[in-house]
Enzyme design. Structure first.
Site, PDB file in Angstrom:
ATOM      1  CD  GLU A  19      -2.908  -1.186   2.520  1.00 55.58           C
ATOM      2  OE1 GLU A  19      -2.731  -0.358   3.054  1.00 55.58           O
ATOM      3  OE2 GLU A  19      -3.728  -1.926   2.479  1.00 55.58           O
ATOM      4  CD  GLU A  27      -3.770  -6.114   3.687  1.00 54.74           C
ATOM      5  OE1 GLU A  27      -4.453  -5.187   4.255  1.00 54.74           O
ATOM      6  OE2 GLU A  27      -2.370  -5.755   3.896  1.00 54.74           O
TER       7      GLU A  27
HETATM    8  O1  IFM Z   1      -4.263  -3.569   9.216  1.00 56.27           O
HETATM    9  C1  IFM Z   1      -4.123  -2.834   7.840  1.00 56.27           C
HETATM   10  C2  IFM Z   1      -3.100  -3.305   7.082  1.00 56.27           C
HETATM   11  O2  IFM Z   1      -1.975  -3.090   7.873  1.00 56.27           O
HETATM   12  C3  IFM Z   1      -2.850  -2.981   5.835  1.00 56.27           C
HETATM   13  N1  IFM Z   1      -4.190  -2.967   5.012  1.00 56.27           N
HETATM   14  C4  IFM Z   1      -5.233  -2.513   5.820  1.00 56.27           C
HETATM   15  C5  IFM Z   1      -5.413  -3.065   7.274  1.00 56.27           C
HETATM   16  C6  IFM Z   1      -6.571  -2.739   7.848  1.00 56.27           C
HETATM   17  O3  IFM Z   1      -6.579  -1.453   7.968  1.00 56.27           O
END
Ligand code: IFM
Length: 387
Positions: free
Chosen positions: A145, A311
């Protein structure tokens, strides 16, 4: 298809020492403490993965444990991850290694961090060393990210280093994309069959009314399009750079998906203001849950390559709600697959409740939880059943 879960080092390992530690010590974030005791008990996580029938696990290597000073590598710590990868592979679980998941070594941070001119080369050197020790690992994520990292640390200023400058944020994005490019080349040189990508946080931006299209478009361009387009095309577009060439990569597209923003035009805010209508499904942090958004993004950003959902998860105290969340999102994944998108994996965030940055331990994203009072002894709050 890869099915499993994801975590990151600072969020689960405990007793890390990096730039977030400094931030926590300054009282700007809750202390991470022992987290899920992951550094000590990594191998126990394999039991959890097996319990949910996972065949893949995405986790991150903590850069600050590996490169303890500029150019000084702690091989003992690197080999600790090596043993874990061996154990995962013995259990039939495919490791997906992330090299950077928000946290930095203190020496790097204090000398300018991602604003350093030579940050890409420094990161490339780290990627080169690590990939020499993991030449049997096929799936790699260089950076997690970059858009969120740059926004929180350099625009919102509520993450380290607490800057508030769009100009600096663009420089950081550019440097992270260059760093990805260096890491991509190093991993490809060391690992014959490697597939390398970035985990992009993508959002749906829905305009409120016709004028809302302007800020929604700006957000879409800067947050979603710019990093992913740079990765795929090998050209970084304005305003981050002027079509600067980097290594074209993206052997797969990594997508982290959680929510959508409804954006209203504002004369005072070029990126508009968010609206929060009543009666909308939200997670415990107030983020809108919008499963169809995953389908929309899979269709829009697949670039005719395999996509791994690196994710997707919900913060909730309710097991039933988590199951409903996963089901609804998997339906949208299937819809995209039926329409020809090649989805190579789905990784739920997260395997266990963990340190959610500024929210600390309040946000419960986990399939499992750990009873932290008993020093990381497992307390199985199990919600996974056949979806
Ligand atoms: O916990 C975070 C992760 O570190 C990166 N993506 C989003 C998740 C939830 O906020």
């Amino acid at each position: 298809m890869l099915l499993g879960a994801a975590t990151s080092s600072h969020q689960i390992e405990g007793n890390t020492f990096n730039d977030w530690t400094l931030w926590e010590r300054e009282g700007k974030a809750p202390p991470v403490g022992e987290a899920c005791n992951g550094w000590e008990k990594m191998e126990e996580d394999i039991d959890l993965l097996l319990k949910i029938g996972a065949n893949a696990y995405r986790f991150s290597l903590e850069w600050s444990r590996i490169e303890v000073e500029d150019g000084v590598f702690n091989l003992k710590n690197l080999l600790r991850y090596r043993r874990f990868v061996d154990a995962l592979q013995r259990a039939g679980i495919t490791p997906i290694l992330t090299l950077h998941h928000f946290t930095n070594p203190v020496w790097f941070y204090e000398s300018g961090g991602w604003l350093r001119k030579d940050a890409p080369e420094i990161f490339g050197r780290y990627a080169d060393l690590v990939s020499r020790y993991f030449s049997d690992v096929k799936l790699w994520i260089t950076v997690n990210e970059p858009n969120v990292y740059a926004y929180r640390g350099y625009v919102a200023g509520d993450w380290p280093p607490g800057e508030r400058s769009i100009f600096k944020a663009m420089k950081v994005v550019r440097n992270m994309l260059r760093a990805h490019s260096q890491a991509y080349a190093a991993i490809k040189a060391n690992v014959r069959r490697a597939k390398v990508g970035i985990a992009h946080h993508l959002r749906v931006f829905t305009p409120v009314g016709t004028p809302g299209r302007i800020p929604a478009y700006l957000r879409e361009y800067l947050f979603n399009f710019l990093p992913i387009y740079s990765e795929i095309s090998g050209k970084i577009p304005p305003p981050a750079a002027f079509m600067e060439s980097i290594h074209p990569g993206g052997d797969f597209i990594g997508i982290n998906y959680y929510t959508r923003d409804r954006v209203r035009f504002s004369l005072l805010q070029p990126f508009g203001v968010e609206e929060f209508p009543e009666g909308v499904w939200r997670n415990s942090l107030g983020w809108e849950v919008f499963p169809e958004g995953l389908y929309m993004l899979l269709k829009k950003y697949n670039f005719n390559r395999p996509v791994i959902i690196t994710e997707n998860g919900i913060a909730t105290e309710s097991h039933e709600e988590r199951v409903r969340f996963i089901r609804e999102h998997l339906k949208q994944v299937k819809r995209a697959i039926d329409e020809g998108v090649e989805v190579a994996g789905y990784l739920y965030w997260s395997l266990m409740d963990n340190y959610e940055w500024l929210e600390g331990y309040k946000a419960k994203f986990g399939i499992f939880t750990r009873d932290r009072r008993s020093k990381g002894k497992l307390n199985l709050r199990e919600i996974w059943f056949s979806i």
